[in-house]
Design a protein around this motif. Structure first.
Motif, PDB file in Angstrom:
ATOM      1  N   MET A   1       0.843  -1.206   0.000  1.00 19.53           N
ATOM      2  CA  MET A   1       0.000   0.000   0.000  1.00 19.53           C
ATOM      3  C   MET A   1       0.874   1.250   0.000  1.00 19.53           C
ATOM      4  SD  MET A   1      -2.935   1.093   2.744  1.00 19.53           S
ATOM      5  CE  MET A   1      -3.840   2.622   2.531  1.00 19.53           C
ATOM      6  N   TRP A   2       0.495   2.197  -0.869  1.00 20.84           N
ATOM      7  CA  TRP A   2       1.273   3.414  -0.995  1.00 20.84           C
ATOM      8  C   TRP A   2       0.852   4.429   0.060  1.00 20.84           C
ATOM      9  CZ3 TRP A   2       4.921   4.762  -4.896  1.00 20.84           C
ATOM     10  CH2 TRP A   2       5.226   3.697  -5.750  1.00 20.84           C
ATOM     11  N   ASP A   3       1.823   4.846   0.865  1.00 20.56           N
ATOM     12  CA  ASP A   3       1.576   5.882   1.862  1.00 20.56           C
ATOM     13  C   ASP A   3       2.742   6.854   1.816  1.00 20.56           C
ATOM     14  OD1 ASP A   3       3.660   4.498   3.047  1.00 20.56           O
ATOM     15  OD2 ASP A   3       2.393   3.534   4.547  1.00 20.56           O
ATOM     16  N   SER A   4       2.788   7.792   2.741  1.00 23.33           N
ATOM     17  CA  SER A   4       3.845   8.803   2.754  1.00 23.33           C
ATOM     18  C   SER A   4       5.232   8.189   2.926  1.00 23.33           C
ATOM     19  CB  SER A   4       3.582   9.815   3.867  1.00 23.33           C
ATOM     20  OG  SER A   4       3.544   9.180   5.144  1.00 23.33           O
ATOM     21  N   THR A   5       5.295   7.075   3.654  1.00 22.05           N
ATOM     22  CA  THR A   5       6.592   6.416   3.870  1.00 22.05           C
ATOM     23  C   THR A   5       7.152   5.871   2.563  1.00 22.05           C
ATOM     24  OG1 THR A   5       5.927   5.767   6.115  1.00 22.05           O
ATOM     25  CG2 THR A   5       7.796   4.599   5.137  1.00 22.05           C
ATOM     26  N   VAL A   6       6.297   5.224   1.772  1.00 25.47           N
ATOM     27  CA  VAL A   6       6.729   4.666   0.486  1.00 25.47           C
ATOM     28  C   VAL A   6       7.124   5.783  -0.472  1.00 25.47           C
ATOM     29  CG1 VAL A   6       6.016   3.333  -1.532  1.00 25.47           C
ATOM     30  CG2 VAL A   6       5.309   2.603   0.748  1.00 25.47           C
ATOM     31  N   ILE A   7       6.326   6.843  -0.498  1.00 28.83           N
ATOM     32  CA  ILE A   7       6.615   7.974  -1.387  1.00 28.83           C
ATOM     33  C   ILE A   7       7.954   8.613  -1.019  1.00 28.83           C
ATOM     34  CG2 ILE A   7       5.872  10.287  -2.073  1.00 28.83           C
ATOM     35  CD1 ILE A   7       2.973   9.301  -1.715  1.00 28.83           C
ATOM     36  N   MET A   8       8.190   8.814   0.279  1.00 31.71           N
ATOM     37  CA  MET A   8       9.451   9.394   0.717  1.00 31.71           C
ATOM     38  C   MET A   8      10.624   8.472   0.386  1.00 31.71           C
ATOM     39  SD  MET A   8       9.000  12.383   1.732  1.00 31.71           S
ATOM     40  CE  MET A   8      10.687  12.599   2.326  1.00 31.71           C
ATOM     41  N   MET A   9      10.399   7.166   0.459  1.00 31.01           N
ATOM     42  CA  MET A   9      11.440   6.209   0.110  1.00 31.01           C
ATOM     43  C   MET A   9      11.804   6.333  -1.373  1.00 31.01           C
ATOM     44  SD  MET A   9      11.279   2.041   0.306  1.00 31.01           S
ATOM     45  CE  MET A   9       9.962   2.002  -0.937  1.00 31.01           C
ATOM     46  N   ILE A  10      10.789   6.484  -2.224  1.00 28.70           N
ATOM     47  CA  ILE A  10      11.020   6.641  -3.655  1.00 28.70           C
ATOM     48  C   ILE A  10      11.768   7.944  -3.939  1.00 28.70           C
ATOM     49  CG2 ILE A  10       9.931   6.968  -5.899  1.00 28.70           C
ATOM     50  CD1 ILE A  10       9.698   4.128  -4.982  1.00 28.70           C
ATOM     51  N   VAL A  11      11.339   9.005  -3.277  1.00 27.45           N
ATOM     52  CA  VAL A  11      11.995  10.312  -3.466  1.00 27.45           C
ATOM     53  C   VAL A  11      13.460  10.236  -3.021  1.00 27.45           C
ATOM     54  CG1 VAL A  11      12.056  12.716  -2.673  1.00 27.45           C
ATOM     55  CG2 VAL A  11       9.866  11.632  -3.238  1.00 27.45           C
ATOM     56  N   ARG A  12      13.692   9.587  -1.879  1.00 27.11           N
ATOM     57  CA  ARG A  12      15.057   9.417  -1.398  1.00 27.11           C
ATOM     58  C   ARG A  12      15.878   8.564  -2.383  1.00 27.11           C
ATOM     59  NH1 ARG A  12      13.809   7.717   3.098  1.00 27.11           N
ATOM     60  NH2 ARG A  12      14.106   5.467   2.838  1.00 27.11           N
ATOM     61  N   GLY A 174      17.605   1.245  -7.728  1.00 25.49           N
ATOM     62  CA  GLY A 174      17.892  -0.169  -7.955  1.00 25.49           C
ATOM     63  C   GLY A 174      17.733  -0.982  -6.684  1.00 25.49           C
ATOM     64  N   ASP A 175      18.188  -0.432  -5.597  1.00 27.68           N
ATOM     65  CA  ASP A 175      18.078  -1.104  -4.296  1.00 27.68           C
ATOM     66  C   ASP A 175      16.615  -1.261  -3.893  1.00 27.68           C
ATOM     67  OD1 ASP A 175      19.152  -2.209  -1.867  1.00 27.68           O
ATOM     68  OD2 ASP A 175      18.614  -0.346  -0.880  1.00 27.68           O
ATOM     69  N   ILE A 176      15.823  -0.221  -4.145  1.00 27.33           N
ATOM     70  CA  ILE A 176      14.396  -0.277  -3.828  1.00 27.33           C
ATOM     71  C   ILE A 176      13.698  -1.332  -4.683  1.00 27.33           C
ATOM     72  CG2 ILE A 176      12.228   1.016  -3.942  1.00 27.33           C
ATOM     73  CD1 ILE A 176      13.851   3.537  -3.285  1.00 27.33           C
ATOM     74  N   ALA A 177      14.032  -1.362  -5.962  1.00 23.23           N
ATOM     75  CA  ALA A 177      13.415  -2.341  -6.867  1.00 23.23           C
ATOM     76  C   ALA A 177      13.727  -3.763  -6.436  1.00 23.23           C
ATOM     77  CB  ALA A 177      13.905  -2.104  -8.295  1.00 23.23           C
ATOM     78  N   ILE A 178      14.956  -4.009  -6.005  1.00 30.36           N
ATOM     79  CA  ILE A 178      15.353  -5.358  -5.585  1.00 30.36           C
ATOM     80  C   ILE A 178      14.693  -5.731  -4.256  1.00 30.36           C
ATOM     81  CG2 ILE A 178      17.280  -6.791  -4.812  1.00 30.36           C
ATOM     82  CD1 ILE A 178      17.214  -6.408  -7.798  1.00 30.36           C
ATOM     83  N   ARG A 179      14.792  -4.835  -3.268  1.00 29.80           N
ATOM     84  CA  ARG A 179      14.296  -5.156  -1.924  1.00 29.80           C
ATOM     85  C   ARG A 179      12.774  -5.297  -1.858  1.00 29.80           C
ATOM     86  NH1 ARG A 179      14.805  -1.569   1.908  1.00 29.80           N
ATOM     87  NH2 ARG A 179      15.625   0.178   0.708  1.00 29.80           N
ATOM     88  N   TYR A 180      12.089  -4.408  -2.583  1.00 37.50           N
ATOM     89  CA  TYR A 180      10.633  -4.430  -2.496  1.00 37.50           C
ATOM     90  C   TYR A 180       9.981  -5.135  -3.698  1.00 37.50           C
ATOM     91  CZ  TYR A 180      11.058  -1.187   1.382  1.00 37.50           C
ATOM     92  OH  TYR A 180      11.373  -0.616   2.594  1.00 37.50           O
ATOM     93  N   GLY A 181      10.472  -4.821  -4.883  1.00 31.37           N
ATOM     94  CA  GLY A 181       9.859  -5.408  -6.067  1.00 31.37           C
ATOM     95  C   GLY A 181      10.186  -6.877  -6.261  1.00 31.37           C
ATOM     96  N   TYR A 182      11.415  -7.280  -5.888  1.00 26.15           N
ATOM     97  CA  TYR A 182      11.833  -8.665  -6.112  1.00 26.15           C
ATOM     98  C   TYR A 182      11.646  -9.528  -4.872  1.00 26.15           C
ATOM     99  CZ  TYR A 182      14.749 -12.655  -7.386  1.00 26.15           C
ATOM    100  OH  TYR A 182      15.207 -13.922  -7.643  1.00 26.15           O
ATOM    101  N   TYR A 183      12.270  -9.130  -3.768  1.00 25.19           N
ATOM    102  CA  TYR A 183      12.213  -9.960  -2.557  1.00 25.19           C
ATOM    103  C   TYR A 183      10.838  -9.973  -1.900  1.00 25.19           C
ATOM    104  CZ  TYR A 183      17.298 -10.329  -2.812  1.00 25.19           C
ATOM    105  OH  TYR A 183      18.564 -10.605  -3.210  1.00 25.19           O
ATOM    106  N   ARG A 184      10.107  -8.867  -1.965  1.00 22.18           N
ATOM    107  CA  ARG A 184       8.802  -8.787  -1.300  1.00 22.18           C
ATOM    108  C   ARG A 184       7.636  -8.876  -2.288  1.00 22.18           C
ATOM    109  NH1 ARG A 184       9.698  -4.068   3.352  1.00 22.18           N
ATOM    110  NH2 ARG A 184      11.734  -4.809   4.076  1.00 22.18           N
ATOM    111  N   TYR A 185       7.938  -9.098  -3.549  1.00 22.06           N
ATOM    112  CA  TYR A 185       6.918  -9.282  -4.584  1.00 22.06           C
ATOM    113  C   TYR A 185       5.963  -8.100  -4.715  1.00 22.06           C
ATOM    114  CZ  TYR A 185       8.596 -14.067  -4.122  1.00 22.06           C
ATOM    115  OH  TYR A 185       9.394 -15.175  -4.062  1.00 22.06           O
ATOM    116  N   GLN A 186       6.471  -6.892  -4.442  1.00 22.66           N
ATOM    117  CA  GLN A 186       5.656  -5.693  -4.626  1.00 22.66           C
ATOM    118  C   GLN A 186       5.929  -5.148  -6.031  1.00 22.66           C
ATOM    119  OE1 GLN A 186       6.843  -4.239  -0.334  1.00 22.66           O
ATOM    120  NE2 GLN A 186       5.084  -3.022  -1.005  1.00 22.66           N
TER     121      GLN A 186
END
Length: 221
Positions: A1-12, A174-186
């Motif tokens: 679920m997209w919230d302020s934490t996820v958005i800030m993570m993407i911005v970072r 790249g780190d976000i894509a691997i940690r969340y998109g690959y390992y957590r199937y998001q």
């Protein structure tokens, strides 16, 4: 679920990716530009032929360009740890990125400078211009459009390398894509990071092409 934490993570992640890419590109040019110039002027048909110097830089460039980036990243981890105190994170990733970028940039600089009309170089030599004057006022000036275009390509390539570093905790998108998109199937997060990476490459491409057109003295408005 997209919230302020996820958005800030993407911005970072975007900030870290830009930091790694632009810093590595700059450092890559600090090392690669002189190397590319030496490859041109020390070549057999260069203005200062020197087979020994040429072979050294030619060999170094070929060796580092032959090593896949992920393997290079792992190989230089001990050096990275000594230089920045750790072998992971965005700052640490700049070290292997620079090692990967420098020889690649050197070859692109070499290619750009070899496009300069030989007649212009010979004319400068006949007027008594020094080696430095020929490099600065002839090679770099005449090849500036090509150099900018190649710098744009190099920046996009380094951006791709920075994303690959995410597989070993390199930080950024790249780190976000691997940690969340690959390992957590998001998958949604992975798709967003890929789209942002594509947009960043397009942004660099557009800026580079705009600058090259502005500096191309042959362009007729």
């Amino acid at each position: 679920m997209w919230d302020s934490t996820v958005i800030m993570m993407i911005v970072r992640g975007i900030g870290e990716t830009l930091y790694m890419t632009l810093t590595s590109t700059l450092m890559g040019y600090v090392l690669g530009l002189p190397m590319g110039i030496l490859l041109v002027i020390c070549a057999k048909d260069g203005i200062c032929p020197n087979a020994f110097v040429y072979k050294i830089f030619d060999l170094v460039s070929n060796i580092f360009r032959s090593i896949p980036f992920l393997i290079l990243l792992i190989l230089v981890m001990p050096l990275t740890a000594k230089l920045v105190g750790k072998s992971y994170g965005s700052t640490a990733t700049i070290v292997p990125l620079t090692f990967a970028a420098a020889p690649y940039i050197a070859r692109m600089v070499e290619s750009s400078l070899k496009e300069v009309d030989r007649g212009v170089i010979e004319a400068a030599q006949s007027m008594g211009a020094s080696t430095w004057e020929i490099v600065w006022k002839v090679y770099l000036k005449e090849a500036r459009t090509s150099l900018i275009v190649n710098a744009t390509i190099a920046t996009g390539t380094i951006l791709g390398y920075s994303a690959m570093a995410g597989t070993v905790g390199g930080g950024g998108l790249g780190d976000i894509a691997i940690r969340y998109g690959y390992y957590r199937y998001q998958v949604d997060i992975m798709i967003v990071t890929v789209i942002i990476l594509v947009l960043l490459v397009q942004l660099f491409q557009s800026i580079g092409m705009l600058i090259s057109r502005k500096m191309d003295k042959r362009r007729i408005d």
